[in-house]
Write an enzyme that holds these catalytic residues in place. Sequence first.
Site, PDB file in Angstrom:
ATOM      1  N   TYR A  17       0.812  -1.165  -0.137  1.00  0.00           N
ATOM      2  CA  TYR A  17       0.019  -0.140   0.095  1.00  0.00           C
ATOM      3  C   TYR A  17       0.875   1.084  -0.154  1.00  0.00           C
ATOM      4  O   TYR A  17       0.477   2.272  -0.713  1.00  0.00           O
ATOM      5  CB  TYR A  17      -0.795  -0.053   1.132  1.00  0.00           C
ATOM      6  CG  TYR A  17      -1.682   1.253   1.440  1.00  0.00           C
ATOM      7  CD1 TYR A  17      -2.791   1.333   0.532  1.00  0.00           C
ATOM      8  CD2 TYR A  17      -1.524   2.130   2.334  1.00  0.00           C
ATOM      9  CE1 TYR A  17      -3.567   2.661   0.646  1.00  0.00           C
ATOM     10  CE2 TYR A  17      -2.198   3.252   2.775  1.00  0.00           C
ATOM     11  CZ  TYR A  17      -3.273   3.504   1.724  1.00  0.00           C
ATOM     12  OH  TYR A  17      -3.890   4.894   1.851  1.00  0.00           O
ATOM     13  N   GLU A  39     -11.352   5.303   4.792  1.00  0.00           N
ATOM     14  CA  GLU A  39     -10.771   6.238   6.144  1.00  0.00           C
ATOM     15  C   GLU A  39     -11.680   6.395   6.978  1.00  0.00           C
ATOM     16  O   GLU A  39     -11.440   6.317   8.088  1.00  0.00           O
ATOM     17  CB  GLU A  39     -10.536   7.781   5.602  1.00  0.00           C
ATOM     18  CG  GLU A  39      -9.381   7.502   4.478  1.00  0.00           C
ATOM     19  CD  GLU A  39      -7.930   6.979   5.225  1.00  0.00           C
ATOM     20  OE1 GLU A  39      -7.880   7.064   6.367  1.00  0.00           O
ATOM     21  OE2 GLU A  39      -6.847   6.864   4.230  1.00  0.00           O
ATOM     22  N   TRP A  47      -5.444   0.983  10.561  1.00  0.00           N
ATOM     23  CA  TRP A  47      -5.332   1.071   9.031  1.00  0.00           C
ATOM     24  C   TRP A  47      -5.141  -0.139   8.574  1.00  0.00           C
ATOM     25  O   TRP A  47      -5.533  -0.604   7.500  1.00  0.00           O
ATOM     26  CB  TRP A  47      -4.257   2.189   8.477  1.00  0.00           C
ATOM     27  CG  TRP A  47      -4.437   2.386   7.076  1.00  0.00           C
ATOM     28  CD1 TRP A  47      -3.833   1.955   6.061  1.00  0.00           C
ATOM     29  CD2 TRP A  47      -5.705   2.515   6.272  1.00  0.00           C
ATOM     30  NE1 TRP A  47      -4.194   2.052   4.850  1.00  0.00           N
ATOM     31  CE2 TRP A  47      -5.628   2.466   4.857  1.00  0.00           C
ATOM     32  CE3 TRP A  47      -6.902   2.978   6.530  1.00  0.00           C
ATOM     33  CZ2 TRP A  47      -6.214   2.951   3.925  1.00  0.00           C
ATOM     34  CZ3 TRP A  47      -7.941   3.357   5.401  1.00  0.00           C
ATOM     35  CH2 TRP A  47      -7.484   3.379   4.058  1.00  0.00           C
TER      36      TRP A  47
END
Length: 193
Positions: A17, A39, A47
Amino acid sequence: MKKRCGWCGDDPLYVAYHDKEWGVPVFDDRKLFEMLVLEGAQAGLSWITILRKRENYRQAFDRFSFEKVAGYTEHDVGRLLGNPGIVRNRRKIESTIRNAQGVLAIQERHGSFASFVWDFVDGKPIQNQWRLLSDVPAFSKESDRMNRELKRLGFSFVGSTICYAFMQAVGMVNDHVTDCFRHREVRNTSSSL
């Protein structure tokens, strides 16, 4: 060995990522909607948890087709609450539906969601020069403005910190630290709307 931002650690999913996606400018409305949803889903979680559930989110929310998600009903909310592959939080699920409706309204008024969000940075990425991870802020005056405007339009799970993380993810700001190999690469691939 490549020097990376310290936040991504060594988990292969996180590294991929960081190396391929984070900070690269995105101008596609569907991809922008996906990142805003993810988000918001991350609020209160890590995350990496969301990255691990990302493909499940894509399947559960019709590949982030905001046109489809905007028409979801209470039946869909119930279906999603029963899906163990996503964060099963009613408020976050309902927020995704409301935010999809907001994206449609923004498209109607501004032509695209991309032009609306990118206007907060005058259509081009902010190129920050942070030396240390501890220098990177959690919000900015631009994310404050985005938060206020999105909330005014009925969006939820879009606080200033979530908006700033969104801006980082979609390349509206380049927050790779200066000794990260991606800092220069992202800066050199940056374009404007």
